[in-house]
Design a protein around this motif. Sequence first.
Motif, PDB file in Angstrom:
ATOM      1  N   UNK A  57       0.817  -1.217   0.000  1.00  0.00           N
ATOM      2  CA  UNK A  57       0.000   0.000   0.000  1.00  0.00           C
ATOM      3  C   UNK A  57       0.850   1.267   0.000  1.00  0.00           C
ATOM      4  N   UNK A  58       2.120   1.123   0.350  1.00  0.00           N
ATOM      5  CA  UNK A  58       3.022   2.276   0.347  1.00  0.00           C
ATOM      6  C   UNK A  58       3.826   2.364  -0.956  1.00  0.00           C
ATOM      7  N   UNK A  59       3.368   1.637  -1.944  1.00  0.00           N
ATOM      8  CA  UNK A  59       4.041   1.661  -3.250  1.00  0.00           C
ATOM      9  C   UNK A  59       3.543   2.848  -4.077  1.00  0.00           C
ATOM     10  N   UNK A  60       3.810   4.058  -3.566  1.00  0.00           N
ATOM     11  CA  UNK A  60       3.390   5.298  -4.218  1.00  0.00           C
ATOM     12  C   UNK A  60       4.595   6.224  -4.353  1.00  0.00           C
ATOM     13  N   UNK A  61       4.512   7.243  -5.217  1.00  0.00           N
ATOM     14  CA  UNK A  61       5.641   8.170  -5.376  1.00  0.00           C
ATOM     15  C   UNK A  61       6.107   8.799  -4.069  1.00  0.00           C
ATOM     16  N   UNK A  62       5.157   9.201  -3.215  1.00  0.00           N
ATOM     17  CA  UNK A  62       5.525   9.863  -1.967  1.00  0.00           C
ATOM     18  C   UNK A  62       6.421   8.982  -1.110  1.00  0.00           C
ATOM     19  N   UNK A 124       5.953  16.842  -5.481  1.00  0.00           N
ATOM     20  CA  UNK A 124       5.012  15.717  -5.405  1.00  0.00           C
ATOM     21  C   UNK A 124       3.759  16.107  -4.632  1.00  0.00           C
ATOM     22  N   UNK A 125       3.921  16.796  -3.497  1.00  0.00           N
ATOM     23  CA  UNK A 125       2.773  17.242  -2.695  1.00  0.00           C
ATOM     24  C   UNK A 125       1.953  18.294  -3.459  1.00  0.00           C
ATOM     25  N   UNK A 130      -2.893  19.959  -5.709  1.00  0.00           N
ATOM     26  CA  UNK A 130      -3.413  20.923  -6.694  1.00  0.00           C
ATOM     27  C   UNK A 130      -3.966  20.263  -7.956  1.00  0.00           C
ATOM     28  N   UNK A 131      -3.466  19.050  -8.293  1.00  0.00           N
ATOM     29  CA  UNK A 131      -3.958  18.333  -9.476  1.00  0.00           C
ATOM     30  C   UNK A 131      -4.202  16.861  -9.139  1.00  0.00           C
ATOM     31  N   UNK A 132      -5.062  16.576  -8.178  1.00  0.00           N
ATOM     32  CA  UNK A 132      -5.222  15.184  -7.715  1.00  0.00           C
ATOM     33  C   UNK A 132      -5.704  14.218  -8.793  1.00  0.00           C
ATOM     34  N   UNK A 133      -6.550  14.683  -9.708  1.00  0.00           N
ATOM     35  CA  UNK A 133      -7.088  13.791 -10.741  1.00  0.00           C
ATOM     36  C   UNK A 133      -6.023  13.375 -11.749  1.00  0.00           C
ATOM     37  N   UNK A 134      -5.002  14.201 -11.906  1.00  0.00           N
ATOM     38  CA  UNK A 134      -3.931  13.897 -12.857  1.00  0.00           C
ATOM     39  C   UNK A 134      -2.658  13.426 -12.162  1.00  0.00           C
ATOM     40  N   UNK A 135      -2.766  13.133 -10.859  1.00  0.00           N
ATOM     41  CA  UNK A 135      -1.567  12.787 -10.075  1.00  0.00           C
ATOM     42  C   UNK A 135      -0.841  11.561 -10.630  1.00  0.00           C
ATOM     43  N   UNK A 136      -1.592  10.502 -10.898  1.00  0.00           N
ATOM     44  CA  UNK A 136      -0.965   9.258 -11.370  1.00  0.00           C
ATOM     45  C   UNK A 136      -0.328   9.423 -12.742  1.00  0.00           C
ATOM     46  N   UNK A 137      -0.850  10.357 -13.525  1.00  0.00           N
ATOM     47  CA  UNK A 137      -0.274  10.613 -14.862  1.00  0.00           C
ATOM     48  C   UNK A 137       0.994  11.449 -14.740  1.00  0.00           C
ATOM     49  N   UNK A 138       0.903  12.522 -13.949  1.00  0.00           N
ATOM     50  CA  UNK A 138       2.063  13.410 -13.786  1.00  0.00           C
ATOM     51  C   UNK A 138       3.215  12.713 -13.060  1.00  0.00           C
ATOM     52  N   UNK A 139       2.887  11.993 -11.983  1.00  0.00           N
ATOM     53  CA  UNK A 139       3.936  11.363 -11.173  1.00  0.00           C
ATOM     54  C   UNK A 139       4.041   9.883 -11.527  1.00  0.00           C
ATOM     55  N   UNK A 140       4.390   9.612 -12.767  1.00  0.00           N
ATOM     56  CA  UNK A 140       4.573   8.229 -13.210  1.00  0.00           C
ATOM     57  C   UNK A 140       5.852   7.653 -12.613  1.00  0.00           C
ATOM     58  N   UNK A 141       5.964   6.338 -12.655  1.00  0.00           N
ATOM     59  CA  UNK A 141       7.171   5.682 -12.119  1.00  0.00           C
ATOM     60  C   UNK A 141       8.421   6.155 -12.852  1.00  0.00           C
ATOM     61  N   UNK A 142       8.271   6.329 -14.156  1.00  0.00           N
ATOM     62  CA  UNK A 142       9.409   6.771 -14.968  1.00  0.00           C
ATOM     63  C   UNK A 142       9.884   8.153 -14.537  1.00  0.00           C
TER      64      UNK A 142
END
Length: 313
Positions: A57-62, A124-125, A130-142
């Motif tokens: 569950x902690x496998x996130x960019x943050x 990241x914060x 400020x852009x929660x709906x696009x978070x997964x797109x903006x903060x990709x693993x790459x």
Amino acid sequence: MSDKGAGNYSDVTDFTLVGFRVRPELHILLFLLFLLVYSMVLLGNFSMIGIIVTDSQLNTPMYFFLGNLSFIDLSYSTIIAPKAMVNFLSEKNTVSFLGCATQLFFFTLFIVTEGFILAVMAYDRFIAICNPLLYSIHMSRHLCAQLVTGSYLCGWVSSIIQVSTTFSVSFCASRVIDHFYCDSYQIEKISCSNLSVNKMISLCLAAFIILPTIVVIVVSYMYIVTTVLRIPSSEGRKKAFSTCSSHLGVVSLLYGTVSFVYLTPPSNPELRKVASVFYILVTPMLNPLIYSLRNKDVKQALGKILWKKTTLY
């Protein structure tokens, strides 16, 4: 660079680290104090890395950035603390020329990298709030991997420049460094060379490191505060701010202690040494506590690990 006296850096085989100017009987107390705090640094940061790696569950960019922050804290404390503890118990507090250069190189590498990682975490914060709906797109693993790699690269380049500049000088008869580790400022103090170029390079490095990181952090939080204040419910505002409070605490702790060190008058070297202990040992010790005590996800992950262990026994 023109020399003021005889002696060249190529003739230097070792340096003497003065450490703290206290009575000999207090060295054992300093050793125990360093050992206690360093043990807590190891425990806290290894635990944080372990929790992040084992909990899916902690496998996130943050938390990817937080894991790197813990690794960095662990690393630069380890570069300084063990050698300092050995010297507290030793009659001959020497360090080889190569050992001194290596210590300064890796310390600079990790402390500069930490500054950039904290800026990345602020960005990241900013995206998350400020852009929660696009978070997964903006903060990709790459992108996350690129940001972390870029942070280490900036630290690497800064280290090469810092060490090359510091050890390109000629040294006087004295080989005594008035510190408990190989601090560039104290190394240059025993130089016989004209340090005007060194000071200019150090100023440029400081501008390269501090200005962009501070700008990213400040601008990110300006947008975050503006966005959070628009949230109608007080509960929503509190929840949004809570995701940033730990990061703000860590940023304040690091930049506050580092600023205090470099704003302390050179005429008071003992105070500079005490202040250095705070960002070398105390800050890495407190960072995992700040994130674990103020973060619900980390506390839940730790609780699950402890529960699994208790059920096994």
